[in-house]
Every structure is written in C-alpha cells, then in structure tokens.
Design a protein around this motif. Structure first.
Motif, short mmCIF file in Angstrom:
data_model
loop_
_atom_site.label_atom_id
_atom_site.label_comp_id
_atom_site.label_asym_id
_atom_site.label_seq_id
_atom_site.Cartn_x
_atom_site.Cartn_y
_atom_site.Cartn_z
N ASP A 33 0.83 -1.21 0.00
CA ASP A 33 0.00 0.00 0.00
C ASP A 33 0.87 1.26 0.00
O ASP A 33 0.54 2.25 -0.66
N ILE A 34 1.97 1.23 0.73
CA ILE A 34 2.89 2.37 0.75
C ILE A 34 3.47 2.60 -0.64
O ILE A 34 3.54 3.73 -1.12
N GLU A 36 2.10 1.81 -3.40
CA GLU A 36 1.00 2.34 -4.22
C GLU A 36 0.80 3.84 -3.98
O GLU A 36 0.57 4.60 -4.93
N ARG A 37 0.89 4.27 -2.73
CA ARG A 37 0.76 5.72 -2.44
C ARG A 37 1.92 6.50 -3.06
O ARG A 37 1.72 7.60 -3.60
N HIS A 40 1.27 6.99 -6.70
CA HIS A 40 0.30 8.04 -6.98
C HIS A 40 0.96 9.42 -6.91
O HIS A 40 0.53 10.35 -7.60
N LEU A 41 2.01 9.55 -6.11
CA LEU A 41 2.75 10.81 -6.05
C LEU A 41 3.74 10.96 -7.20
O LEU A 41 3.85 12.02 -7.80
N SER A 49 -1.02 11.21 -11.59
CA SER A 49 -0.10 11.32 -10.46
C SER A 49 0.25 12.79 -10.23
O SER A 49 0.19 13.62 -11.14
N SER A 66 1.69 18.60 -2.48
CA SER A 66 1.41 18.03 -1.17
C SER A 66 2.68 18.01 -0.33
O SER A 66 3.80 18.04 -0.86
N ASP A 68 3.78 15.47 1.27
CA ASP A 68 4.50 14.23 0.97
C ASP A 68 5.40 14.40 -0.25
O ASP A 68 6.56 13.97 -0.24
#
Length: 78
Positions: A33-34, A36-37, A40-41, A49, A66, A68
C-alpha cells in the motif's frame, strides 16, 4: 507466502516464511500500500499522479504540491 502487485511498471513482491511472523501478511499488504501511495505521487506513467500534473503545468504557473511530494523532492535533491 508471496504477495505482489504491479506498480510503477514494476512487479513488487513480498515473500514471507509460512507462519512467521504472525502479522506478516498484514505487514506485507501495508508495505505494498505504501508503494502504491508513492506511485500516486511520483509515477510518470499515471496521468493523474501528482508529479505528472506538475510536469504538465509548472511552466504555466507556480504549483502547490502536497507535503509528501515536497518531502520526497527534498530528499531527492539531497
């Protein structure tokens, strides 16, 4: 046990010893999941993205990013 996903045009896999640790599958899913995040960035392959959006629009006007992404770009510059 093996868990995997295709992300960032790469196959990400997590391999676990059967039965050890007991929360291994949940940790493996969280790790994927990390990734995947991050995709997206940072993906240049996904048109939605955040980095791809900046690449398309930054020449027209300053862009808000963002926290992040700002942290990731700061690390990349270092």
């Amino acid at each position: 046990m093996e868990l995997g996903r295709w992300l960032m045009a790469c196959q990400f896999e997590v391999f676990l010893n059967a039965g050890r640790p007991p929360h291994g599958p949940e940790a493996a899913v969280e790790a994927l999941d990390i990734v995947e995040r991050l995709e997206h960035l940072l993906s240049i392959y996904q048109s939605d993205s955040e980095l791809n959006r900046i690449n398309r629009t930054a020449a027209q006007a300053p862009q808000i990013v963002s926290r992040d992404l700002a942290e990731m770009l700061t690390i990349a510059l270092q």
